[in-house]
Design an enzyme around this catalytic site. Structure first.
Site, PDB file in Angstrom:
ATOM      1  N   HIS A  83      -6.245  -1.259   3.915  1.00 39.89           N
ATOM      2  CA  HIS A  83      -5.853  -0.261   3.110  1.00 39.89           C
ATOM      3  C   HIS A  83      -4.860  -0.424   1.833  1.00 39.89           C
ATOM      4  O   HIS A  83      -3.807  -1.187   2.264  1.00 39.89           O
ATOM      5  CB  HIS A  83      -5.283   1.124   3.974  1.00 39.89           C
ATOM      6  CG  HIS A  83      -3.856   0.946   4.532  1.00 39.89           C
ATOM      7  ND1 HIS A  83      -3.509  -0.352   5.034  1.00 39.89           N
ATOM      8  CD2 HIS A  83      -3.024   1.899   4.681  1.00 39.89           C
ATOM      9  CE1 HIS A  83      -2.448  -0.063   5.443  1.00 39.89           C
ATOM     10  NE2 HIS A  83      -2.046   1.071   5.378  1.00 39.89           N
ATOM     11  N   TYR A 118       8.571   2.478   9.900  1.00 41.79           N
ATOM     12  CA  TYR A 118       9.002   3.510   8.875  1.00 41.79           C
ATOM     13  C   TYR A 118      10.659   3.622   8.958  1.00 41.79           C
ATOM     14  O   TYR A 118      11.056   3.763   9.954  1.00 41.79           O
ATOM     15  CB  TYR A 118       8.402   4.702   9.414  1.00 41.79           C
ATOM     16  CG  TYR A 118       7.033   4.842   9.194  1.00 41.79           C
ATOM     17  CD1 TYR A 118       6.201   4.122   7.987  1.00 41.79           C
ATOM     18  CD2 TYR A 118       6.133   5.647  10.046  1.00 41.79           C
ATOM     19  CE1 TYR A 118       4.923   4.128   8.022  1.00 41.79           C
ATOM     20  CE2 TYR A 118       4.707   5.676   9.925  1.00 41.79           C
ATOM     21  CZ  TYR A 118       4.076   4.881   8.673  1.00 41.79           C
ATOM     22  OH  TYR A 118       2.859   5.064   8.642  1.00 41.79           O
ATOM     23  N   HIS A 165       0.352   0.303  14.549  1.00 46.63           N
ATOM     24  CA  HIS A 165      -0.588   1.145  14.361  1.00 46.63           C
ATOM     25  C   HIS A 165      -1.912   0.955  14.908  1.00 46.63           C
ATOM     26  O   HIS A 165      -2.319  -0.242  14.754  1.00 46.63           O
ATOM     27  CB  HIS A 165      -0.944   1.253  12.707  1.00 46.63           C
ATOM     28  CG  HIS A 165       0.242   1.595  11.948  1.00 46.63           C
ATOM     29  ND1 HIS A 165       1.160   2.934  12.103  1.00 46.63           N
ATOM     30  CD2 HIS A 165       0.825   1.162  10.704  1.00 46.63           C
ATOM     31  CE1 HIS A 165       1.943   2.989  11.194  1.00 46.63           C
ATOM     32  NE2 HIS A 165       1.773   1.862  10.371  1.00 46.63           N
ATOM     33  N   GLU A 175       8.061   1.423   4.389  1.00 49.17           N
ATOM     34  CA  GLU A 175       7.470   0.828   5.460  1.00 49.17           C
ATOM     35  C   GLU A 175       7.532  -0.713   5.298  1.00 49.17           C
ATOM     36  O   GLU A 175       7.395  -1.199   4.140  1.00 49.17           O
ATOM     37  CB  GLU A 175       6.086   1.205   5.862  1.00 49.17           C
ATOM     38  CG  GLU A 175       5.443   0.609   6.880  1.00 49.17           C
ATOM     39  CD  GLU A 175       3.700   0.960   7.284  1.00 49.17           C
ATOM     40  OE1 GLU A 175       3.164   1.292   6.118  1.00 49.17           O
ATOM     41  OE2 GLU A 175       3.375   0.969   8.365  1.00 49.17           O
ATOM     42  N   HIS A 226       0.789  -1.392  -0.178  1.00 51.59           N
ATOM     43  CA  HIS A 226      -0.011   0.004  -0.034  1.00 51.59           C
ATOM     44  C   HIS A 226       1.016   1.237  -0.053  1.00 51.59           C
ATOM     45  O   HIS A 226       1.950   1.210   0.149  1.00 51.59           O
ATOM     46  CB  HIS A 226      -0.902  -0.008   1.254  1.00 51.59           C
ATOM     47  CG  HIS A 226      -0.056   0.127   2.451  1.00 51.59           C
ATOM     48  ND1 HIS A 226       0.111  -0.774   3.395  1.00 51.59           N
ATOM     49  CD2 HIS A 226       0.191   1.400   3.113  1.00 51.59           C
ATOM     50  CE1 HIS A 226       0.826  -0.458   4.418  1.00 51.59           C
ATOM     51  NE2 HIS A 226       0.997   0.937   4.350  1.00 51.59           N
ATOM     52  N   HIS A 256       4.640   7.628   2.224  1.00 50.03           N
ATOM     53  CA  HIS A 256       5.529   6.584   2.186  1.00 50.03           C
ATOM     54  C   HIS A 256       4.808   5.414   1.444  1.00 50.03           C
ATOM     55  O   HIS A 256       3.625   5.495   0.927  1.00 50.03           O
ATOM     56  CB  HIS A 256       5.629   5.827   3.601  1.00 50.03           C
ATOM     57  CG  HIS A 256       4.549   5.168   4.078  1.00 50.03           C
ATOM     58  ND1 HIS A 256       3.688   5.715   5.045  1.00 50.03           N
ATOM     59  CD2 HIS A 256       3.911   3.740   3.972  1.00 50.03           C
ATOM     60  CE1 HIS A 256       2.542   5.084   5.290  1.00 50.03           C
ATOM     61  NE2 HIS A 256       2.919   3.726   4.723  1.00 50.03           N
TER      62      HIS A 256
END
Lengths: 138, 301
Positions: B193, B248, B239, B258, B145, B207
Site C-alpha cells: 500500500h 502505531y 497486520h 507508524e 505510506h 496515520h
C-alpha cells in the site's frame, strides 16, 4: 498535592500541580477512555464540574471548541490542575481500576471519602457556577 | 508515482522537531517561513516531511509523478471525475517544482509534482555502506505510506484507481455478497500500500508510516518510544492486511505515526486483490489481538 474527584463513582485520586489529569489518574491505577494522549484527538474529554485547570500546551480549536470550553469541557491529557477538581467522565465511559491489587484498600477508603467530598462539592458548585466559568484558564 | 512528502500541522514546532529528528532520526534539512523540512537518511529528495505550527492534522500529501505529460493527464482525468484541481507554481512549495493540487472525494488535498531538489541519500550512490553510523533514534528509512479516513471509502478507491492508476491490493467489504467498501489498501508501485482509506470522517488523517528494515528494528523502535515517553497506540504486532509488522504511536501534537516493516508481497500488475469481510476486520488490522482498540476507529487528526 491536590486531588481530583471523579464522578459518577466519586473516586478521589491525588494529582500534583505539574502533571496532567490523565497522568495522575494513570499513576493512581485508574483508566478511562483516552486516545492520542497529546491533545490532538479529543477522545479523553471530561466535564469539569468544579475547580480550575490550565493547559500545558496550546489546544487546537478543532479539538476543543470555544463552546465546549464555556461548557466546562476539558481535555484531560493536557489539563493541569490549579485547584482541587471535580470532574465527570463522558456519558457511557467508566473508570476502571487496572492496578486494583496495588491500590485495593486505598481505593475503598478513597471512594467513601470521595462520595462525601463530591456531595459537598456539588452543593457548592451551584453557587460557584459563575466563578467556575470565568476561571478556566489556558 | 510515489508518495513524496507529508505536510503536517503540529501544535508546538520545537516539540515536533525533537520527535521527528531525535526520536525518529530524520534530519532537519531546512527551515523556511516558519516551516521545518525533514528527510530520512535513505531518502534522496530534499525533504519528505513538512512541519507547520498551528493546529493539528494533515495539510496535504505530495505525490511525485514522472513527467509533465503525466501531470497534465492526471489533472485532466481528475477534472473529468469531477474533482477540484488547481495549478501550484514552481517554488510555491519550497524546493518543489510546478504542481497540480487535487481535492479527494474525502476532502484531503494531494499535490502531484514532478520535481524536487535532489540531495542524495546519507550513504550516497557510489560504493555505499549499509547504513550511516551517525543515525539517531529509530533511524527511519523513508516515509512509506499513509491511511486516511473517508465517509465513502469506495468513492475514494474509485478516484485513486480510475484517475491516478492505483491498484487495489487488499480491501475490506461488508460481505462477499454485499461488496460495499469499508477500507481499501492501494498501491501505485509494487508495495502492498501507498495509500489506504478506511471508513471515517472526511478531511482527516489516520496515520502516516515509516519503513523500517525488519521486526527487530520494530522492537527497538518500541524501546526508544518508552525511553522518550512517546505514547504507543498499539504494538509491536502484525497486520493481517499487508502482513506488515507495526507499532502505531503519536507525535507530540497527537498525529498518529507508524513504524512498518516487512514487504509482505509484491503487488505486480496481475496481483489478485485480497478481500476481507468486515467480520474479520479486527484480525485484518491487528493479526494477534484480533480486536480493534477504541482508538483505531476514533482517533483522527
Amino acid at each position: 498535592m491536590l486531588d481530583v474527584t471523579i464522578l459518577p463513582d466519586g473516586t478521589i485520586a491525588p494529582v500534583s500541580h505539574d502533571e496532567t489529569l490523565l497522568r495522575a489518574l494513570g499513576r493512581a491505577g485508574l483508566r478511562y477512555r483516552v486516545g492520542c494522549k497529546r491533545g490532538g484527538c479529543g477522545i479523553c474529554k471530561v466535564r469539569l464540574l468544579l475547580g480550575e485547570v490550565r493547559y500545558e500546551r496550546p489546544i487546537a480549536a478543532s479539538v476543543l471548541t470555544d463552546d465546549e470550553r464555556v461548557q466546562g469541557i476539558c481535555l484531560s491529557c493536557r489539563a493541569v490542575p490549579i485547584t482541587n477538581l471535580v470532574i465527570e467522565l463522558q456519558e457511557g465511559d467508566r473508570l476502571r481500576r487496572v492496578l486494583g491489587f496495588a491500590y485495593q484498600k486505598a481505593a475503598t477508603d478513597l471512594m467513601t471519602a470521595g462520595l462525601q467530598a463530591a456531595g459537598m462539592a456539588l452543593k457548592q458548585s451551584t453557587s460557584d457556577e459563575e466563578q467556575l466559568k470565568g476561571t478556566e484558564s489556558q | 508515482m510515489r508518495l513524496g512528502y507529508v505536510h503536517l500541522r503540529v501544535t508546538d514546532l520545537e516539540e515536533a522537531r525533537n520527535h521527528y529528528s531525535n526520536t525518529l532520526g530524520m534530519e532537519v534539512v531546512a527551515e523556511d517561513q516558519g516551516k521545518v523540512y525533514l528527510k530520512c537518511w535513505d531518502e534522496w529528495d530534499h525533504h519528505s516531511l513538512v512541519l507547520e505550527e498551528g493546529g493539528v492534522g494533515l495539510v496535504k500529501f505530495g505525490y511525485k509523478v514522472e513527467s509533465d505529460d503525466d501531470l497534465a493527464s492526471f489533472e485532466k482525468r481528475a477534472q473529468s471525475f469531477g474533482a477540484t484541481t488547481s495549478r501550484v507554481s514552481a517554488g510555491e512549495n519550497f524546493k518543489v517544482g510546478e504542481a497540480v493540487a487535487l481535492t479527494l472525494p474525502s476532502d484531503q488535498t494531494i499535490e502531484l509534482f514532478t520535481d524536487m531538489e535532489f540531495s542524495g541519500t546519507e550513504t550516497g550512490s557510489i560504493n555505499p555502506e549499509a547504513w550511516p553510523r551517525n543515525v539517531r533514534g529509530v533511524g527511519t528509512h523513508w516515509i512509506d505510506h499513509a491511511l486516511i479516513p473517508a465517509e465513502e471509502p469506495g468513492l475514494v478507491e474509485r478516484f485513486m484507481t480510475e484517475v491516478l492508476d492505483f491498484r487495489v491490493a487488499e480491501r475490506v467489504v461488508a460481505s462477499m455478497e454485499n461488496p460495499e467498501v469499508i477500507g481499501s489498501w492501494m498501491s501505485c508501485g509494487e508495495s502492498p500500500h501507498d495509500l489506504a482509506v478506511i471508513k471515517g470522517p472526511n478531511d482527516k488523517l489516520h496515520h502516516f508510516a515509516y519503513h523500517l528494515e525488519d521486526w527487530n528494528a520494530i522492537l527497538r523502535a518500541g524501546d526508544i518510544f518508552s525511553m522518550d515517553d512517546v505514547p504507543i497506540d498499539i504494538g509491536p504486532t502484525r497486520h493481517g492486511i499487508t502482513r506488515g509488522t507495526t507499532i502505531y504511536f503519536f507525535d507530540p501534537a497527537g498525529n498518529r505515526n507508524e513504524v512498518f516493516a516487512g514487504l509482505g508481497y509484491r503487488v505486480q500488475k496481475d496481483f489478485p486483490t485480497i478481500n476481507w469481510t468486515v467480520d474479520h476486520l479486527a484480525k485484518g488490522i491487528f493479526y494477534h489481538a484480533r480486536e480493534l482498540n477504541d482508538a483505531f476507529t476514533s482517533v483522527f487528526t
